[in-house]
Design an enzyme around this catalytic site. Sequence first.
Site, short mmCIF file in Angstrom:
data_model
loop_
_atom_site.label_atom_id
_atom_site.label_comp_id
_atom_site.label_asym_id
_atom_site.label_seq_id
_atom_site.Cartn_x
_atom_site.Cartn_y
_atom_site.Cartn_z
CG ASN A 117 -6.27 4.27 4.35
OD1 ASN A 117 -5.77 5.39 4.45
ND2 ASN A 117 -6.33 3.63 3.20
CG HIS B 109 -1.82 1.17 1.31
ND1 HIS B 109 -2.35 1.64 2.50
CD2 HIS B 109 -2.29 2.02 0.35
CE1 HIS B 109 -3.09 2.70 2.26
NE2 HIS B 109 -3.06 2.95 0.97
CD GLU C 197 -0.67 0.78 5.95
OE1 GLU C 197 -0.96 0.75 7.15
OE2 GLU C 197 -1.52 0.92 5.05
#
Length: 718
Positions: free
Chosen positions: A510, A460, A472
């Site tokens: 997130n 990510h 990530e």
Amino acid sequence: MAQAEKETVMSATMQPEQSVFRFSVRDDKVGIITIDVPGEKVNTLKAEFVEQFLIIFEKAQQVSGLKGLVIVSGKPDTFIAGADISMIANCQTQEEATALAEKGQKLFAQLANYPLPVVAAIHGACLGGGLELALACHARICSLDEKTRLGLPEVQLGLLPGSGGTQRLPRLIGVSAALDIILTGRQLKAKQALRLGVVDDAVPLDILLDVAVQYVKKGIVKRKPLAWSQRILASALGRPLLFQMVHKKTREKTRGHYPAPEKIINVIRAGLEKGSEKGFQLEAKAFGALAMTQESEALRSLFFASTTLKNETGSSEQPAEIRQVGILGGGLMGGGIANVTVTRGNLPARIKDINEKGINQALKYTWDLLSKRVKQRRLKSSERSRQMSLLTGTTDYSGFKQADIVVEAVFEDLVLKRKMVTEIEENTKPETIFASNTSSLPIHKIAESATRPEQVIGLHYFSPVDKMPLVEVIPHEGTSEKTIATAVALAKKQGKTAIVVGDKAGFYVNRILTPYINEAGYCLLEGEPIEHIDNALLNFGFPVGPINLLDEVGIDVGTKIIPILVEELGSRFAAPEILSAILQDDRKGKKNGRGFYLYTGRKKAKEVDASIYSLLKIKPAIKMLPADIAQRCVMLMLNEAVRCLDEGIIRSPRDGDIGAVFGIGFPPFLGGPFRYIDKLGSDKVVEILRRLEAQYGERFAPCERLIQMVEQKKQFHA
């Protein structure tokens, strides 16, 4: 004496194998001091080296007919990377830290006052204390090599240069240029350093030592006078205006959260107005004071954490070799991933898109960034051409057979991503890893249709990829250790800081960001003006306000993850109703010019789109204090970060701090969510959450792990 003239190797312990400095004398009577810290990849300065250096000086003075000294590094790619930061951590008082700075000042004063010419021959990193040592020399020559970097990055650790840097650099290159370098901590390439006057010459590496020796033979270099503009700014007439402007810009940028920049400005000014002797005294005193601040402690903790991460593979196995990377999708994310792969990783990257337009868009992205560097004279046009040659495109899978890892950056659709897995397995070699750049879809669901699920992983990235430092790495339960290690290795090659996180909705970044932004939405729904909300979080220390951030990311993208979080983790992630109303009005944020803010052309948002209030049936009025707004948003982030630790989404508080700071700009001077909780005290955090729960609802209920921390009187960091 004859023996000393041939070669002398000394150390404080008189044990050659422990020697940091080697001293030899050439036939032409030029002495060479080689710095080579035993057992280390790079040279860093320690306080205990001072006595060794002084012994070398004494030996050099005993050599008859010596013409001067050249200081070089025994490391292949580093001059001196700076002082050993752990020395500061070992200081218990301000006085100890001040004494540490004074020790460095004393050594470099002897270097500056040495009766014979001393020239620094610099190749590789010359940072912090390394540059301060070089500044104390009578001349500096550096190599024209990409690895050569010069700078004083202490401000990034909440400190100032404590061994004379604040006094010598302004006198060398002018106060305005020196302030820019010291206040930003930026690193100069060889040609930049030469242009500014930080070094006297920049030459190819193979003649670096020869040129340095010639400078010694010429005698002490007479420096060119400062440019007229620099002399005006340093004069009694121009100085007050300069420092007034610098103070103003610094306060606007730091918002009072970082004490180091103010002290840097004051110490430099005092040295210019009261003399260098007074400047050195104030420099050491300011260094001691800053070393004891919570801000510096937090910034140093981040430095140590990120440095440790760089040496970790994230796995119990070693990574596979990466020779070529495939990328699916030529959009903003795909283009950004391709860019860092070729420009930082120096790896060939092949982009597949469904049409030529997407490929050209991705190629143009890298071309434009490289061309900007060429225009700034930071990159040769030939090097731009070389890097662009690493980047190719295709509308089919031709050339993908050689890919060791394929990074998918297509639309956030589970069916589409599963289709990509199948196609990659059909068109690549059996060992190829499939990495999905997803921000919301579970990796285990993407891997369900894979014949080699052990080679499926999440990577990510954050937008814009070339600027955001975090990645990530998300293994699912069946991902192999080798796949994890290889994905981490790719991220490192791309210049990223990688944290391994759990495969659960929102992953880590997130997941903690969503309640933070949601709460800003609830504040807006209660009538708080948009700019008041954003300014509250800017004042807290975030680089961008939460509503402005939603515009930047894209309102449609930013809200896509919310239903997934609600479904998997519960109603505390439910978004305020305003978000659906805004999306229905075709407001996607900056990318389509319609969001919470007004956008015109390339300009950044400068004012709120007032029509949004009527759309939401809100009459804006300031009712809450900025600190109260910030507290509501931040407390939810802290609470969720602790939940992530408890559920194993992150492996440690360290990773949680790094992820929040590098991924969403959590204020670095606070050290990250877990260090901030330690600073406040978990009992205080639980008390605030319970008060907010009573006032605003169960989404503020403190998690079980936090309550246990209070009961057990524990901290996240020792």
